[in-house]
Write an enzyme that holds these catalytic residues in place. Structure first.
Site, PDB file in Angstrom:
ATOM      1  N   SER A 186      -6.194  -9.181  -4.199  1.00 57.73           N
ATOM      2  CA  SER A 186      -5.158  -8.815  -3.087  1.00 57.73           C
ATOM      3  C   SER A 186      -3.188  -8.922  -3.442  1.00 57.73           C
ATOM      4  O   SER A 186      -2.470  -8.027  -2.833  1.00 57.73           O
ATOM      5  CB  SER A 186      -5.238  -8.393  -1.653  1.00 57.73           C
ATOM      6  OG  SER A 186      -5.432  -9.908  -1.461  1.00 57.73           O
ATOM      7  N   HIS A 214     -10.701  -4.452  -1.511  1.00 59.18           N
ATOM      8  CA  HIS A 214     -10.200  -3.733  -2.160  1.00 59.18           C
ATOM      9  C   HIS A 214     -10.376  -3.534  -3.677  1.00 59.18           C
ATOM     10  O   HIS A 214      -9.459  -1.986  -3.620  1.00 59.18           O
ATOM     11  CB  HIS A 214      -8.791  -4.470  -2.563  1.00 59.18           C
ATOM     12  CG  HIS A 214      -7.895  -5.065  -1.582  1.00 59.18           C
ATOM     13  ND1 HIS A 214      -6.929  -5.161  -0.869  1.00 59.18           N
ATOM     14  CD2 HIS A 214      -7.763  -6.973  -1.140  1.00 59.18           C
ATOM     15  CE1 HIS A 214      -6.363  -5.500   0.044  1.00 59.18           C
ATOM     16  NE2 HIS A 214      -6.841  -6.621   0.127  1.00 59.18           N
ATOM     17  N   LYS A 244     -10.718  -1.141   5.533  1.00 54.21           N
ATOM     18  CA  LYS A 244      -9.313  -0.798   4.176  1.00 54.21           C
ATOM     19  C   LYS A 244      -9.816   0.503   4.217  1.00 54.21           C
ATOM     20  O   LYS A 244      -9.531   1.490   4.799  1.00 54.21           O
ATOM     21  CB  LYS A 244      -9.443  -2.352   3.318  1.00 54.21           C
ATOM     22  CG  LYS A 244      -9.488  -3.052   3.638  1.00 54.21           C
ATOM     23  CD  LYS A 244      -8.904  -4.687   2.671  1.00 54.21           C
ATOM     24  CE  LYS A 244      -8.189  -5.522   3.306  1.00 54.21           C
ATOM     25  NZ  LYS A 244      -8.843  -6.295   2.576  1.00 54.21           N
TER      26      LYS A 244
END
Ligand SMILES: *Cc1c(COP(=O)(O)O)cnc(C)c1O
Length: 397
Positions: A186, A214, A244
Site C-alpha cells: 500500500s 488493495h 476499499k
C-alpha cells in the site's frame, strides 16, 4: 480523578509525540469521501481515499444499502454462530466465492478482523510464518496473535524467501510453515511476486496466504491480484476487504470449502463479534454485481491513474516504482514531506503525507490515490497545484 499512573502515562506520551511533530491531528470531512471533499471551509481535490472505483458514493450502492436495511434492519442482532447469520450474509459469501474463483468464502466485519481470525485459526506456536517486511500492520498483528515463530523476509526478495523457507524446513522445528504477503503493497504500489512465491511454496509445501486488500477491484480486471496471475487454485488463503474498492465495510477470506468450514468454527471474530450490518452486506453484493457487469469503472481508474502518474513524472517528481494506481510522490525528508502536504492542502489538494515509522526513514512521501470518480479537470487542477508547490519548495525545477 482516575488512576494517577494512567494520567501520567498518557500526558507524558502525548507531550512527547506532540514535541516531535508526530501527533496526528485527524481531519473531519463535512462531505462524503468522494473525489472532492469538504474540510472546514475548504473544498479539496481528494487524493487520499481508498474509494478506488467511487463505489462508496455510487447511487446503486446507496440504494442497495437502503434496501437491505429496510428488509433486514440496521443491525444483525447477534454473532454469526448464534443467530446473526442472515440470508444476505450467505448470499454475499456465495457471490464472493464466485468472484474469487474459489469453492467458498467467509465474511468478516473488516479486513483487519480477517487477519486477526484467519491466521490464528490455523497457525500456532509449533508453526512458523515467513512474512514480507512490508506487510500490513493487521498481518503483523495476526501473526503475533497466532503465537507462531515469525520469520521476517526482505521485501519481495525471492532469494531470501527461498533460503529462509529451506532453513525453516530443514531445521525440523516446525509442524506447518506459512508464507504471508500483501497482494499490492500500500505504500509503494508494487505487486507481490506471486508466481515465484507459489513456486517456492510448492517446493517446500508452504501454506500460502495473500491479503489483497488493495488489489480487489483494481488488479485482474477487478478480480484481484491472485486471479490476475491465474493462481486462484494455488493460493490457500485469499483475503480481501469490502472497505476499499468495494465501497462498504467488511472483509473476507476465500478458499476451499474445508478451509472456510474450519474458519466458521475457529475464527474468533466470527464467533465472538456481531456480523456485518445488512446494509454493508447488501452494498458489497451490489458492488460485485457492478464489477462483474462491466469493467468500465476499473478501466476509468487505470486511465486516471496513468494520467496522474504521467503528469507528475513530467513535472519531475519521483513517483517510485508503483505498478498500480497507488502513486507515491517521494520527497524524502520527513519535515519537508509534511510541509509539502500542508501546502498542497492550502492550495486545494488533499494528499496525506506518509513518513517514518510507516515508511523507511528518509523516504517520506505524499501518497496519491486517484479514483474512477475523478474527472480530467480535477486531475489537471491537482497537477497545476503540484507544479506550483513543488517549484516554491524547490522539489522540482
Ligand atoms: C486496509 C488493509 C486492511 C484492513 O482492511 P479493513 O477492511 O479496512 O479493516 C487489511 N490488510 C491490508 C493489506 C490492507 O491494506
Amino acid at each position: 480523578m482516575g488512576s494517577k499512573v494512567l494520567g501520567k502515562f498518557l500526558k507524558d506520551n502525548l507531550d512527547d509525540l506532540k514535541s516531535k511533530g508526530l501527533y496526528n491531528v485527524i481531519n473531519v470531512l463535512k462531505s462524503s469521501n468522494g473525489p472532492v471533499i469538504k474540510i472546514g471551509d475548504n473544498e479539496l481535490i481528494n487524493l487520499s481515499s481508498n474509494n478506488y472505483l467511487g463505489l462508496a458514493t455510487n447511487p446503486r450502492m446507496i440504494e442497495a444499502t437502503i434496501e437491505a436495511t429496510k428488509q433486514y434492519g440496521s443491525g444483525a442482532g447477534a454473532v454469526r454462530t448464534i443467530n446473526g447469520t442472515l440470508e444476505i450474509h450467505t448470499k454475499l459469501e456465495q457471490k464472493l466465492a464466485k468472484f474469487k474463483h474459489t469453492e467458498a468464502a467467509i465474511a468478516f466485519q473488516s479486513g483487519f478482523n480477517c487477519n486477526m481470525g484467519a491466521i490464528s485459526a490455523v497457525m500456532n506456536k509449533k508453526d512458523a510464518i515467513l512474512s514480507d517486511s512490508l506487510n500490513h500492520a493487521s498481518i503483523i498483528d495476526g501473526c503475533r496473535l497466532s503465537g507462531a515463530k515469525i520469520i521476517r523476509v526482505e521485501h519481495s526478495d525471492m532469494v531470501d524467501l527461498r533460503n529462509k523457507a529451506k532453513e525453516a524446513v530443514e531445521s525440523g522445528l516446525y509442524e506447518k510453515i506459512m508464507v504471508i504477503t500483501d497482494g499490492v503493497f500500500s505504500m509503494d504500489g508494487d505487486v507481490a511476486k506471486l508466481p515465484e512465491i507459489v513456486k517456492i511454496a510448492e517446493e517446500f509445501d508452504l501454506i500460502t496466504y495473500v491479503d489483497d486488500a488493495h488489489g480487489s477491484g483494481v488488479m485482474g480486471k477487478g478480480t484481484g491480484t491472485v486471479h490476475h496471475f491465474g493462481l486462484s487454485d494455488k493460493i490457500d488463503f485469499q483475503i480481501g476487504t469490502l472497505s476499499k474498492a468495494i465501497g462498504a465495510v467488511g472483509g473476507y477470506v476465500a478458499g476451499t470449502r474445508d478451509l472456510i468450514d474450519w474458519l466458521m468454527v475457529r475464527a474468533r471474530p466470527f464467533l465472538f463479534s456481531t456480523s456485518l450490518t445488512p446494509g454493508a452486506a447488501g452494498a458489497a453484493i451490489e458492488a460485485i454485481n457492478i464489477l462483474t457487469e462491466s469493467t468500465e469503472l476499473h478501466d476509468k481508474l487505470w486511465e486516471n491513474a496513468n494520467y496522474l502518474k504521467k503528469g507528475l513524472k513530467e513535472l519531475g517528481f519521483d513517483i517510485g516504482n508503483s505498478e498500480t494506481p497507488i502513486t507515491p510522490c517521494i520527497i524524502g525528508d520527513e519535515v519537508k514531506t509534511q510541509e509539502f502536504s500542508k501546502k498542497l492542502f492550502e492550495e486545494g489538494v488533499y494528499a496525506k503525507s506518509i513518513v517514518f515509522p510507516t515508511v523507511r526513514k528518509g523516504t517520506g512521501r505524499v501518497r496519491n490515490m486517484p479514483t474512477a470518480a475523478h474527472t480530467k479537470e480535477m486531475l489537471d487542477k491537482a497537477l497545476i497545484i503540484y507544479a506550483k508547490v513543488g517549484r516554491e519548495m524547490k522539489i522540482i525545477k
